[in-house]
Design an enzyme around this catalytic site. Structure first.
Site, PDB file in Angstrom:
ATOM      1  N   ASN A 114      43.250  36.013  54.147  1.00  8.57           N
ATOM      2  CA  ASN A 114      44.464  36.813  54.564  1.00  8.57           C
ATOM      3  C   ASN A 114      44.028  38.260  54.299  1.00  8.57           C
ATOM      4  O   ASN A 114      43.349  38.663  53.371  1.00  8.57           O
ATOM      5  CB  ASN A 114      45.737  36.524  53.856  1.00  8.57           C
ATOM      6  CG  ASN A 114      46.056  37.159  52.410  1.00  8.57           C
ATOM      7  OD1 ASN A 114      46.435  38.278  52.449  1.00  8.57           O
ATOM      8  ND2 ASN A 114      45.706  36.611  51.483  1.00  8.57           N
ATOM      9  N   PHE A 118      50.164  43.966  51.168  1.00  9.47           N
ATOM     10  CA  PHE A 118      51.368  43.905  50.525  1.00  9.47           C
ATOM     11  C   PHE A 118      52.879  44.328  51.700  1.00  9.47           C
ATOM     12  O   PHE A 118      53.385  45.212  51.459  1.00  9.47           O
ATOM     13  CB  PHE A 118      51.399  45.070  49.748  1.00  9.47           C
ATOM     14  CG  PHE A 118      50.611  44.896  48.437  1.00  9.47           C
ATOM     15  CD1 PHE A 118      49.986  43.448  48.223  1.00  9.47           C
ATOM     16  CD2 PHE A 118      50.259  45.731  47.445  1.00  9.47           C
ATOM     17  CE1 PHE A 118      49.391  43.251  46.983  1.00  9.47           C
ATOM     18  CE2 PHE A 118      49.562  45.500  46.298  1.00  9.47           C
ATOM     19  CZ  PHE A 118      49.001  44.356  45.949  1.00  9.47           C
ATOM     20  N   SER A 182      44.569  42.711  44.514  1.00 11.17           N
ATOM     21  CA  SER A 182      44.419  42.414  45.969  1.00 11.17           C
ATOM     22  C   SER A 182      43.195  43.064  46.431  1.00 11.17           C
ATOM     23  O   SER A 182      43.122  44.409  46.319  1.00 11.17           O
ATOM     24  CB  SER A 182      45.778  42.538  46.624  1.00 11.17           C
ATOM     25  OG  SER A 182      45.680  42.479  47.959  1.00 11.17           O
ATOM     26  N   ASN A 184      43.212  43.736  49.562  1.00  8.36           N
ATOM     27  CA  ASN A 184      43.803  44.130  50.989  1.00  8.36           C
ATOM     28  C   ASN A 184      44.413  45.768  50.791  1.00  8.36           C
ATOM     29  O   ASN A 184      45.044  45.919  51.812  1.00  8.36           O
ATOM     30  CB  ASN A 184      44.509  43.218  51.460  1.00  8.36           C
ATOM     31  CG  ASN A 184      44.138  41.634  51.649  1.00  8.36           C
ATOM     32  OD1 ASN A 184      42.651  41.868  52.086  1.00  8.36           O
ATOM     33  ND2 ASN A 184      44.631  40.699  51.341  1.00  8.36           N
ATOM     34  N   THR A 185      44.534  46.102  49.611  1.00  6.73           N
ATOM     35  CA  THR A 185      44.896  47.611  49.628  1.00  6.73           C
ATOM     36  C   THR A 185      44.007  48.403  49.342  1.00  6.73           C
ATOM     37  O   THR A 185      43.544  48.085  48.215  1.00  6.73           O
ATOM     38  CB  THR A 185      46.206  47.642  48.601  1.00  6.73           C
ATOM     39  OG1 THR A 185      47.492  47.047  49.087  1.00  6.73           O
ATOM     40  CG2 THR A 185      46.756  49.184  48.467  1.00  6.73           C
ATOM     41  N   LYS A 224      47.501  40.538  36.812  1.00 16.19           N
ATOM     42  CA  LYS A 224      46.624  39.391  37.575  1.00 16.19           C
ATOM     43  C   LYS A 224      45.265  40.252  38.060  1.00 16.19           C
ATOM     44  O   LYS A 224      45.339  41.297  38.596  1.00 16.19           O
ATOM     45  CB  LYS A 224      47.613  39.313  38.982  1.00 16.19           C
ATOM     46  CG  LYS A 224      46.906  38.292  39.902  1.00 16.19           C
ATOM     47  CD  LYS A 224      47.884  37.729  40.771  1.00 16.19           C
ATOM     48  CE  LYS A 224      47.501  36.544  41.494  1.00 16.19           C
ATOM     49  NZ  LYS A 224      48.197  36.071  42.498  1.00 16.19           N
ATOM     50  N   ASN A 253      43.378  36.082  41.645  1.00 18.58           N
ATOM     51  CA  ASN A 253      43.698  36.647  42.881  1.00 18.58           C
ATOM     52  C   ASN A 253      42.508  35.831  43.848  1.00 18.58           C
ATOM     53  O   ASN A 253      41.711  35.362  43.266  1.00 18.58           O
ATOM     54  CB  ASN A 253      43.790  38.362  43.115  1.00 18.58           C
ATOM     55  CG  ASN A 253      44.763  38.401  44.073  1.00 18.58           C
ATOM     56  OD1 ASN A 253      44.858  38.067  45.179  1.00 18.58           O
ATOM     57  ND2 ASN A 253      45.629  39.444  43.645  1.00 18.58           N
TER      58      ASN A 253
END
Length: 346
Positions: A114, A118, A182, A184-185, A224, A253
């Site tokens: 994925n 966010f 994450s 993805n940021t 995390k 994560n």
């Protein structure tokens, strides 16, 4: 709770949908079932309480952040037997996340990629949904709220976003998860660097102390972290956690590595890989953390749990609690009960 044989019957339909559409369908269905009182008929999971971070968890199996970012389905998810729910990641302002498509199943590997980014409706919406839930009103379990930064916020100002979210979720959270891992940021994982992490943790602890006095209740903080670090980086993070007296650590994560899936469709898609392919790297990080942390603070183990045996492996590596998410996509919601029973025997 849906028995595994029933989930096996409906899984082909869910897998026929685009992964993100299947996600929305599942959340909407559970929300509707909860509003109609149908989830009350789900068989309960026998208590298996654990004391962690000064909190009493009804059982050690929780929902990982990412499934219910806005608190849309808190009561429905609670009916699955979780000992705790972690909602989010949420940001100060609403944001749409990354362009679609941004979620990809890898059934052969029991994995999921994925790059959601966010996507959420903002921290204020999450807080209001928590306040309206029976789970919160009746104190049915432990609620963790996972916070992050907006994509448009420069990385040098990231601390400001975390402090805004911390202030807003503090009154309704049982613990607060700080997501700096994450993939993805853009640039988010830079916050795991030594100087950046020291700055972030020192400011969060100062805010936690002030908010504890203001609200007359202490809400633990858990960091995390990512699995994609070498052993020295993990040791440095463990040292920072102890120095700043952080209450817990969530490991881990999703991973950006593709070694376990390199020959499969979608392997080249950008994003974080979860599910079975992250199991071993997650467990490795948990073992390293346990060696460095000892009993200084607890570890919440997450990554690749698709069976009760996987949950036991995380506990044996040093975790005090575990979380599942992608595993339920492949194993069904009965995974929660299976893990609770396996850990009770343990």
């Amino acid at each position: 709770m849906i028995p595994n044989f029933m989930y096996a019957a409906i899984r082909p339909f869910l897998f026929s949908l685009d992964p993100e559409n299947a996600h929305h369908f599942t959340i909407s269905s559970m929300k509707m079932a909860s509003s109609m009182g149908l989830t009350a008929m789900a068989p309960s999971v026998s208590p298996s309480p654990r004391e962690v971070m000064g909190l009493t968890f009804p059982n050690p199996v929780g929902l990982a952040a990412g499934l219910d970012k806005n608190g849309d389905c808190i009561d429905g998810l609670a009916s699955l037997g979780f000992g705790f729910l972690e909602l989010g990641t949420v940001t100060p302002k609403p944001q749409p996340g990354n362009p679609k498509p941004r979620m990809f199943r890898m059934p052969k590997a029991e994995g999921l990629i994925n790059r959601m980014g966010f996507n959420n409706e903002g921290v204020d919406v999450l807080v209001e949904n928590v306040k309206k839930s029976r789970f919160h009103q009746e104190k049915k379990g432990i609620l963790g709220l996972n916070i992050g930064k907006n994509a448009i916020t420069p990385i040098e100002n990231a601390v400001d976003d975390y402090l805004i979210c911390l202030e807003k979720v503090y009154p309704v959270a049982d613990y607060i998860a700080i997501n700096i891992s994450s993939p993805n940021t853009k640039n988010l994982r830079q916050l795991q660097g030594e100087s950046e992490l020291d700055n972030l943790l020192s400011q969060l602890k100062a805010a936690q102390s002030r908010l504890s006095d203001q609200h007359s209740r202490y809400v633990p903080l858990a960091l995390k972290i990512a699995p994609d670090m070498d052993d020295n980086q993990v040791k440095n993070i463990a040292d920072a956690l102890i120095r700043h007296k952080i209450d817990g650590v969530i490991a881990t994560n999703t991973t950006i590595t593709r070694d376990a899936v390199k020959d499969l469709p979608y392997a080249q898609e950008a994003g974080g890989l979860s599910g079975a392919p992250v199991r071993d790297v997650s467990t490795h990080v948990i073992r390293l953390l346990k060696q460095e942390l000892g009993d200084a603070l607890p570890i919440i183990g997450v990554g690749g749990i698709l069976s009760g045996e996987d949950a036991k492996e995380k506990m044996e590596a040093g975790a005090s609690l575990v979380q599942v998410l992608t595993g339920m996509i492949y194993s069904g919601p009965g995974l929660v009960r299976e893990c609770v029973q396996a850990l009770r025997r343990e």
